[in-house]
Design a protein around this motif. Structure first.
Motif, PDB file in Angstrom:
ATOM      1  N   ASP A 144      49.479  81.955  17.279  1.00 16.90           N
ATOM      2  CA  ASP A 144      48.549  81.332  16.088  1.00 16.90           C
ATOM      3  C   ASP A 144      48.564  82.751  15.276  1.00 16.90           C
ATOM      4  O   ASP A 144      48.566  82.535  14.025  1.00 16.90           O
TER       5      ASP A 144
ATOM      6  N   GLU B 149      50.984  84.930  14.564  1.00 18.43           N
ATOM      7  CA  GLU B 149      52.103  84.952  13.755  1.00 18.43           C
ATOM      8  C   GLU B 149      52.422  83.985  12.708  1.00 18.43           C
ATOM      9  O   GLU B 149      52.711  84.212  11.485  1.00 18.43           O
ATOM     10  N   ARG B 150      51.521  82.890  13.005  1.00 15.35           N
ATOM     11  CA  ARG B 150      51.467  81.714  11.884  1.00 15.35           C
ATOM     12  C   ARG B 150      50.760  82.132  10.737  1.00 15.35           C
ATOM     13  O   ARG B 150      50.863  81.889   9.559  1.00 15.35           O
ATOM     14  N   ASP B 151      49.499  82.770  11.203  1.00 24.03           N
ATOM     15  CA  ASP B 151      48.626  83.232  10.105  1.00 24.03           C
ATOM     16  C   ASP B 151      49.034  84.478   9.213  1.00 24.03           C
ATOM     17  O   ASP B 151      49.136  84.188   7.940  1.00 24.03           O
TER      18      ASP B 151
ATOM     19  N   SER C 129      52.255  84.814   8.565  1.00 24.85           N
ATOM     20  CA  SER C 129      53.173  84.061   7.697  1.00 24.85           C
ATOM     21  C   SER C 129      52.836  83.158   6.572  1.00 24.85           C
ATOM     22  O   SER C 129      53.573  82.334   5.956  1.00 24.85           O
ATOM     23  N   SER C 130      51.371  83.066   6.257  1.00 23.70           N
ATOM     24  CA  SER C 130      50.714  82.273   5.309  1.00 23.70           C
ATOM     25  C   SER C 130      51.315  82.427   3.903  1.00 23.70           C
ATOM     26  O   SER C 130      51.628  83.728   3.809  1.00 23.70           O
TER      27      SER C 130
ATOM     28  N   ARG D  67      53.654  90.658  11.452  1.00 28.71           N
ATOM     29  CA  ARG D  67      54.747  89.495  11.768  1.00 28.71           C
ATOM     30  C   ARG D  67      55.857  90.038  13.080  1.00 28.71           C
ATOM     31  O   ARG D  67      56.082  89.441  14.060  1.00 28.71           O
TER      32      ARG D  67
ATOM     33  N   GLU E 263      52.657  79.634  24.659  1.00 33.19           N
ATOM     34  CA  GLU E 263      53.197  80.199  23.400  1.00 33.19           C
ATOM     35  C   GLU E 263      54.190  81.465  23.890  1.00 33.19           C
ATOM     36  O   GLU E 263      55.063  82.044  22.980  1.00 33.19           O
TER      37      GLU E 263
END
Length: 809
Positions: free
Chosen positions: A336, A338-340, A342-343, A356, A534
């Motif tokens: 989660d 890493e996803r943020d 990568s925004s 990241r 994950e």
């Protein structure tokens, strides 16, 4: 009384490194990289205000400026969408619509012009203007901002927001307001130069008095406790302004005193509940900052999600994804995080890229390579202490796991050097013990861990020390796997929820497998997959579970388990059954286990599913024969006949054809259709066919045919003088009994004389002698009772099972 402000001066150029288009700012070269610049020609004595409100860049000049809309338009611009001039008799006002949320800086070039630098990264000022709270003679609150070079107040209406604006241009380049502040009656906007006041209440007046801007209301301003606290900490914020730009500026986030936490957060909750949508989100954002500074990551995550739900625009503009990403990271929700990070709004941000890389490293992905020491001075040293300490521990752990002990020691030394070690000193000691253990100084490691295991006041360190001690003792073979399992089971209970639990579960699962505790092993591995989906270990563990399951049910591993336990485990983990031939074989093996303990309905259900949904061709016909056999054992001849009829094919192997014929005959016999059963067997002259015919005749008490069939079977023995095996002796008993019912005493005597010597050590000898007794005491009632003692033809059943399991040649 009005108060002069401390103005912090520094060179903005030092924060624009890494660009390709140089210009001079106060004697220093400013590389612009992919950023864009707007030139502002300067007239003598001209003052400017430059600020960004949402996605609009405003330029306000206090005189008849040489700036035109044409000079501001840039056809090849990536950032500028449109330029409009606002009608005004006071000043030249330009509204520039931007394509995205940007930051603006003001620098002075070598040619004497001002340049507005548009960029994606954070902005910096050469001089900071801070508001202060004062009172007038009526003891009413007002706000003062010291601006020595302020020229005049420009009034206009912002067509984008509809709010009345009071803008004060200044002549000192890069002198502006940061951060923005929200008051009850007005907003003080962040600016690259000058002061911009957005009126919320019509009751506001703005006056310019001898180098100071005064903002007042008829009955005094409403000043919240939060604003009072922020103003009181202006000097701390000024000091923070001198730190390098960062996503997590602890100097700006921290509260002056821990005692301020409760009243400040309570006031923020009030502002959230009763403020406007914009002011509520600003209060939420401040609350996130405070929570992160305090290490309250779950609370920060919750408020960040509230911001996202309330206004995606505000969330994106203020890069809240970076704050939520940090909260996720320190809660070990790495995917989660890493996803943020990568925004889209963080694209191109080097600091977000660093995070990241760290997430990728923790997830085992390619492209990682986080380096704590290399990033410390530039970013990490400006973080909240809780951030720094946790990052140091995580990266030192990684270094130890990679056997990079010098790197781990360097990270720990930084904590000691910067006086950040005291709160986590015990953990640092634990990590030094890890290094000792890995470098063969195990006695020193054991001393530290034994002390920490006894320390009940620090459960985190105590749990880790216990796990490391168990590992070391196993490696040294100073503890048995059984004792290690008991200690790990206790440890699992007392510590949950992070990478330590993952390590405990992994080791425990491996030890269970070694000890053939398959149920516990599979349950433990399933917990890894469920709790840490994950992480790469979850995928590795899932594959291992499949391997264990195949070994259990296709390679005999479960044979040592009690049948009911093996079956229960299979059903619990049936989602691990492969969708291929291995899976088909596994189901057939299970059906055998079910049939073996008389769970015939369940066995039939498994095989029927295979026949109807998974198999084709000869394999389908062969498994159908196995299913028919189970139906017959369960006294369901109709179902046996139905499955044999629906799975027949023309080109079946001869052995399979014979087997299906015999099963058909058995099913017909169970339906009392013996004549039809015998007709089906008419072409089967094999020993197996004869045995089946004998059984049908025997069940129907057809004594003449029992005699003829039994005599044929015994007459076809390879060696007539050889002792009889149990199958042959069973046929002999049936033949003798049939002769009794046929009153053929001569043949009875012949059988006794001929076969008695061949029954030495045969379990059927006593029964045979009783049937063929010469004493004459046998009556037919006794003989009828004896029928129940004569075994069925076991050889036929066994051979039928073997044939059902054979593969076609």
């Amino acid at each position: 009384m009005r108060t002069k402000f401390l103005l912090i001066t520094f060179f903005i150029a030092s924060f624009l490194a890494g660009a390709d288009l140089p210009c001079q700012a106060f004697g220093q070269t400013i590389p612009l990289d992919a950023h864009e610049s707007i030139d502002l020609p300067i007239n003598n004595g001209e003052a400017f205000a430059v600020y960004i409100n949402q996605k609009n860049l405003w330029i306000v000049a206090n005189s008849a400026s040489r700036i035109t809309t044409e000079s501001l338009r840039k056809p090849d611009s990536h950032f500028i969408k449109d330029v409009k001039k606002i009608s005004s008799t006071q000043a030249a006002i330009f509204d520039i619509t931007l394509n995205e949320n940007l930051a603006a800086n003001i620098v002075k070039s070598q040619t004497g012009t001002l340049q507005i630098i548009l960029q994606k990264n954070s902005d910096k000022l050469t001089q900071y203007l801070f508001p202060t709270i004062t009172t007038n003679e009526l003891k009413q609150y007002l706000i003062s901002i010291g601006v020595p070079t302020a020229k005049q107040i420009i009034s206009f209406t912002d067509p984008e927001t509809g709010h009345d604006m009071k803008v004060i241009p200044v002549s000192d380049p890069g002198t502006g307001v940061s951060p923005a502040r929200s008051f009850v009656e007005f907003n003080l906007l962040k600016s690259a130069q000058g002061v911009a006041i957005e009126k919320i209440s019509d009751n506001i007046t703005v006056l310019l008095n001898k180098g100071s801007i005064d903002i007042a209301a008829a009955n005094g301003l409403t000043i919240s406790a939060d604003i009072t606290q922020q103003i009181r900490n202006a000097e701390a914020e000024a000091a923070a302004a001198n730190t390098p730009p960062t996503l997590y500026p602890y100097a700006r986030w921290k509260l002056p005193d821990d005692k301020d936490f409760v009243p400040v957060t309570e006031k923020l909750f009030q502002d959230i509940a009763y403020g406007t949508p914009e002011s509520s989100n600003k209060a939420r954002l401040r609350l996130v900052d405070i929570y992160l500074a305090q290490g309250l990551f779950a609370e920060a995550l919750g408020v960040s999600n509230d911001i996202l739900r309330k206004s995606y625009k505000f969330y994106k503009t203020n890069k809240v994804a970076s704050l939520r990403g940090a909260a996720y990271f320190f809660m070990y929700r790495i995917a989660d995080a890493e996803r943020d990070f990568s925004s889209p709004e963080l694209a191109g941000d080097k600091e977000a890229e660093m995070w990241r890389d760290l997430c990728k490293e923790m997830l085992g992905e390619e492209g990682g390579g986080f380096n704590f020491t290399a990033n410390y001075d530039h970013y990490i040293r400006n973080y909240p202490p809780a951030f720094i300490q946790k990052l140091a521990i995580i990266t030192a752990d990684f270094s130890i796991n990679r056997k990079e002990y010098d790197s781990a020691n360097a990270i720990l030394d930084i904590l000691v050097r910067d006086n950040l070690d005291e709160p986590i000193k015990k953990y640092i000691d634990y990590m030094h013990a890890e290094i000792y253990s890995e470098t063969r100084n195990e006695e020193e490691a054991a001393k530290i861990w034994e002390q920490q295991i006894a320390d009940i006041d620090t459960p985190l360190i105590r749990a880790r020390a216990e796990f490391s001690m168990i590992n070391m003792l196993l490696r040294q073979e100073r503890i048995t796997p059984e004792k290690a399992i008991k200690r790990l089971e206790k440890l699992r209970i007392v510590w949950r929820g992070d990478n330590l639990e993952l390590n405990v579960l992994t080791l425990l699962g491996n030890l269970y497998l070694e000890d053939k505790q398959y149920s516990k092993a599979l349950h433990t591995m399933r917990d890894i997959v469920l709790y840490y989906p994950e992480l790469p270990q979850a995928l590795t563990t899932a594959r291992k579970m499949e391997e264990v399951f195949i070994n259990l049910y296709n390679k005999g591993g479960a044979d040592s388990m009690p049948p009911l336990e093996a079956l229960s485990l299979f059903y619990e983990f049936r989602d691990l059954v492969p969708a291929d031939k291995d899976g088909d074989m596994m189901i057939r093996n299970l059906a055998d286990r079910l049939a073996g303990i008389d769970l015939l309905d369940r066995a039939a259900m498994l095989l029927n599913h295979q026949v109807q949904n998974r198999l084709q061709g000869n394999e389908r016909s062969r498994v159908a024969a196995k299913l028919a056999q189970i139906y017959l054992e369960n006294h369901k001849p109709k179902e046996a006949l139905d499955i044999l009829k629906t799975t027949g094919y023309g080109e079946l192997p001869s052995d399979l054809q014979l087997l299906r014929l015999r099963l058909t005959a058995q099913a017909l016999a169970q339906q009392d259709r013996s004549d039809k059963a015998i007709d089906v067997l008419s072409s089967d002259n094999s020993a197996e066919g004869n045995l089946l015919r004998l059984k049908i005749y025997w069940d129907n008490k057809d004594w003449p045919n029992v005699v003829s069939t039994a005599e044929e079977i015994l007459g076809n023995r390879n060696d007539p003088s050889a002792p009889l095996n149990p199958g042959e002796s069973s046929v002999l008993l049936k033949l003798a009994t049939a002769y009794v019912y046929e009153h053929d005493t001569g043949q009875i005597q012949y059988l006794r004389d001929y076969f008695t010597p061949l029954l030495k050590d045969n379990p059927d000898k006593d029964s045979f002698l009783f049937i063929t007794s010469e004493s004459g005491t046998i009556d037919y009632e006794n003989l009828a009772n004896l029928d129940t003692d004569i075994s069925e033809v076991k050889s036929f059943i066994e051979k039928s099972k073997e044939q059902a399991e054979k593969k076609p040649n």
